[in-house]
Scaffold this active site. Structure first.
Site, PDB file in Angstrom:
ATOM      1  N   GLY A  75       0.119   0.248  -5.077  1.00 17.78           N
ATOM      2  CA  GLY A  75      -1.163  -0.443  -4.964  1.00 17.78           C
ATOM      3  C   GLY A  75      -2.117   0.057  -6.013  1.00 17.78           C
ATOM      4  N   TYR A 122      12.839  -3.993  -5.305  1.00 18.24           N
ATOM      5  CA  TYR A 122      11.749  -3.949  -6.279  1.00 18.24           C
ATOM      6  C   TYR A 122      10.704  -2.871  -6.040  1.00 18.24           C
ATOM      7  CZ  TYR A 122       7.363  -5.284  -8.520  1.00 18.24           C
ATOM      8  OH  TYR A 122       6.207  -5.253  -9.231  1.00 18.24           O
ATOM      9  N   CYS A 154       0.844  -1.194   0.000  1.00 25.87           N
ATOM     10  CA  CYS A 154       0.000   0.000   0.000  1.00 25.87           C
ATOM     11  C   CYS A 154       0.878   1.242   0.000  1.00 25.87           C
ATOM     12  CB  CYS A 154      -0.844   0.075   1.266  1.00 25.87           C
ATOM     13  SG  CYS A 154      -2.010  -1.274   1.430  1.00 25.87           S
ATOM     14  N   ASN A 196      -0.183   1.252   5.785  1.00 32.34           N
ATOM     15  CA  ASN A 196       0.682   0.471   4.897  1.00 32.34           C
ATOM     16  C   ASN A 196       1.465  -0.509   5.753  1.00 32.34           C
ATOM     17  OD1 ASN A 196       3.849   1.089   3.258  1.00 32.34           O
ATOM     18  ND2 ASN A 196       2.405  -0.527   2.846  1.00 32.34           N
ATOM     19  N   GLY A 197       1.368  -1.789   5.417  1.00 31.73           N
ATOM     20  CA  GLY A 197       2.105  -2.798   6.180  1.00 31.73           C
ATOM     21  C   GLY A 197       1.208  -3.964   6.496  1.00 31.73           C
TER      22      GLY A 197
HETATM   23  P1  AMP Z   1       7.453 -14.472 -11.205  1.00 27.76           P
HETATM   24  O1  AMP Z   1       6.922 -14.696 -12.570  1.00 27.76           O
HETATM   25  O2  AMP Z   1       6.445 -14.899 -10.170  1.00 27.76           O
HETATM   26  O3  AMP Z   1       8.789 -15.099 -10.970  1.00 27.76           O
HETATM   27  O4  AMP Z   1       7.582 -12.905 -11.002  1.00 27.76           O
HETATM   28  C1  AMP Z   1       8.801 -12.256 -11.116  1.00 27.76           C
HETATM   29  C2  AMP Z   1       8.567 -10.814 -11.485  1.00 27.76           C
HETATM   30  O5  AMP Z   1       7.688 -10.203 -10.541  1.00 27.76           O
HETATM   31  C3  AMP Z   1       9.847 -10.008 -11.485  1.00 27.76           C
HETATM   32  O6  AMP Z   1       9.948  -9.411 -12.751  1.00 27.76           O
HETATM   33  C4  AMP Z   1       9.680  -8.959 -10.411  1.00 27.76           C
HETATM   34  O7  AMP Z   1      10.038  -7.690 -10.904  1.00 27.76           O
HETATM   35  C5  AMP Z   1       8.211  -8.982 -10.053  1.00 27.76           C
HETATM   36  N1  AMP Z   1       7.970  -8.989  -8.608  1.00 27.76           N
HETATM   37  C6  AMP Z   1       8.722  -9.492  -7.635  1.00 27.76           C
HETATM   38  N2  AMP Z   1       8.147  -9.324  -6.427  1.00 27.76           N
HETATM   39  C7  AMP Z   1       6.980  -8.688  -6.638  1.00 27.76           C
HETATM   40  C8  AMP Z   1       5.925  -8.213  -5.790  1.00 27.76           C
HETATM   41  N3  AMP Z   1       5.953  -8.392  -4.485  1.00 27.76           N
HETATM   42  N4  AMP Z   1       4.890  -7.608  -6.368  1.00 27.76           N
HETATM   43  C9  AMP Z   1       4.843  -7.452  -7.685  1.00 27.76           C
HETATM   44  N5  AMP Z   1       5.799  -7.872  -8.537  1.00 27.76           N
HETATM   45  C10 AMP Z   1       6.855  -8.488  -8.034  1.00 27.76           C
END
Ligand code: AMP
Length: 466
Positions: free
Chosen positions: A36, A251, A10, A111-112
């Site tokens: 979000g 990220y 968030c 947020n959290g």
């Molecule tokens: P995956 O296909 O599940 O391995 O997703 C990896 C991708 O998701 C990477 O390109 C990351 O930039 C992105 N990513 C990693 N953690 C998150 C997160 N918590 N929320 C949204 N995107 C994420």
């Protein structure tokens, strides 16, 4: 029994003492949209009562009609952008939450993720509290309302004393705004000034947009009370070792933001440089997975002395695919989001940089996409260590079962994503790049060492890949 959903990813924003409070909150939320995308809301105060507008949807859509701002009068406002995990994607769960109780009205934006929300909720229900939402945030309001303390800051301090977990909070009453950050400081929160008014935001990029001056970060465990007489700072909770979330740097935060004492872009670039030192490879070009991989790819390319190219082009008009609530959309998502540039990739040995691998589905599709566009070799480099453990403090990571690295070796993951080679930044390298000597961080998603204990961690069951 309705179980509590964590608030998860968030963003929060608040402003006090400005004639255009709701309008500026709208802009602040716009800058925090990456935190979000499912729902958002604003609560304003005109000094006598609170006014609310909240809905599911993106900030620009929910607040697209200028007439809405006529119903959000006053010189103080707080706002929230929200993404929830599965289920409970309903309007009653959209924040800020506002309640009327014996002492007036109060609204809160959070947020959290509170790790003991269910326990506190069970206790409160046993004493007769009736809950309206399935958000852990509502627990905070019940604790506040049931406190016997007189002053608002004392009631807030008493409520916070019962909470465990990650929280950055903004409260708004008819006459005050209060900001609070948990003693570990898991999530970022900063304080700014705009004219005579005060601004609080999850990330400094929200201050930049409204041309507010960055004053400082809200400190871990700090409660800041803002009234027409100015601000006062309080530390009502027991001191803890700080544990800001390293994944904000990897990220989540925007690269132009300044959080935990550093600029996110520069930190990500250093992750990339360190990654190049740890995982060199003979290659022709370095390409990022846009946008999250861009600063790390620049750092990698500079350190490795290789050309940086944009081999994948991103469509910017869709949200972050990972945080769409429906499984089907996520799988389809990579193609909607990215398209390769054949002229850049054809016949090349390509290093592809991304910030993390979660389930592995994105990397697998990207490697295939780059190869189909003519790349001779595809070497994947990840600017963080393997994400093997779920986050309980507000980052939306799936269960251990779905985290590919919780039950697979790097070689098995390489085979799954069909890369010619795969290298992750080491935990030591990550900490070195972020300068963790001076600051401890929460890196539970990589190490499994949780700074606040959480009810029972399940052993990772095997995830079948092939
Ligand atoms: P995956 O296909 O599940 O391995 O997703 C990896 C991708 O998701 C990477 O390109 C990351 O930039 C992105 N990513 C990693 N953690 C998150 C997160 N918590 N929320 C949204 N995107 C994420």
């Amino acid at each position: 029994m309705k179980l509590y959903r964590p608030t998860e990813e968030c963003g929060i924003f608040g402003i006090y003492g400005h004639p255009e409070a709701a309008n500026l909150t709208y802009l602040g939320l716009y800058a925090l949209q990456h935190r979000g995308q499912e729902a958002c809301g604003i609560v304003s105060s005109d000094g006598r009562s609170l006014h609310v507008h909240r809905s599911m949807g993106l900030v620009a859509d929910v607040f697209g009609d200028q007439a809405i701002f006529r119903n959000l009068p006053g010189e103080a406002a707080i706002g929230h952008v929200r993404y929830s995990t599965t289920g409970d994607s309903v309007t009653k769960n959209v924040q800020p939450i506002k309640v009327d109780y014996s002492r007036g009205s109060i609204a809160v934006a959070h947020n959290g993720n509170l790790v003991n929300a269910q326990m506190v909720k069970d206790e409160l229900e046993a004493w007769g509290s009736i809950f309206q939402t399935t958000m852990d945030t509502e627990v905070i309001l019940h604790l506040l309302a049931s406190s016997k303390q007189n002053a608002l800051e004392d009631r807030i301090a008493e409520a916070l004393g019962r909470l465990k977990g990650a929280y950055c909070l903004l409260f708004l009453t008819e006459t005050r705004m209060v900001a609070a950050r948990d003693p570990q400081g898991f999530r970022p929160l900063c304080l700014g000034k705009l004219g005579d008014g005060w601004v609080v935001a999850s990330e400094s990029c929200a201050l930049d947009l409204i041309e507010a001056e960055f004053i400082r970060e809200v400190e871990p465990g700090e409660v800041i009370v803002i009234t027409k007489d100015g601000i006062t700072s309080h530390f009502p909770l027991k001191k803890s070792e700080a544990a800001p979330c390293i994944f904000e740097f990897v990220y989540f935060a925007r690269p132009d933001s300044y959080i935990f004492g550093k600029n996110v872009y520069m930190v990500r670039k250093d992750f990339g440089r360190q990654l190049a030192r740890e995982h060199q490879v003979d290659a022709d070009i370095v390409i990022p997975v846009p946008d999250s991989g861009v600063p790390a790819a620049l750092g990698y390319a500079q350190e490795a002395g290789l050309p940086f190219e944009l081999g994948l082009i991103r469509n910017h008009y869709i949200g972050r695919t990972f945080i769409e609530p429906q499984q089907s959309i996520r799988h389809f998502g990579v193609k909607i989001k990215l398209n390769p540039v054949r002229e850049i990739l054809e016949g090349k040995r390509v290093v592809v940089i991304d910030d993390s691998i979660v389930r592995g589905t994105t990397s697998r599709k990207i490697v295939k996409m780059v190869r189909n566009a003519g790349a001779k070799e595809v070497h994947v480099r990840i600017s963080s260590p393997p994400t093997s453990y779920p986050c309980y403090y507000g980052i939306d990571t799936p269960t251990r079962k779905e985290l590919i690295s919780s039950s697979h070796t790097i070689e098995e993951i390489r085979r799954y994503i069909t890369a010619d080679s795969l290298g992750y930044l080491s935990e030591e390298g990550l900490l070195k790049a972020v300068g963790a000597g001076e600051n401890p961080f929460c890196k539970a998603c990589f190490s499994g060492n949780y700074p606040i204990t959480f009810p029972k961690l399940a052993a990772a069951p095997q995830l079948d890949l092939f």
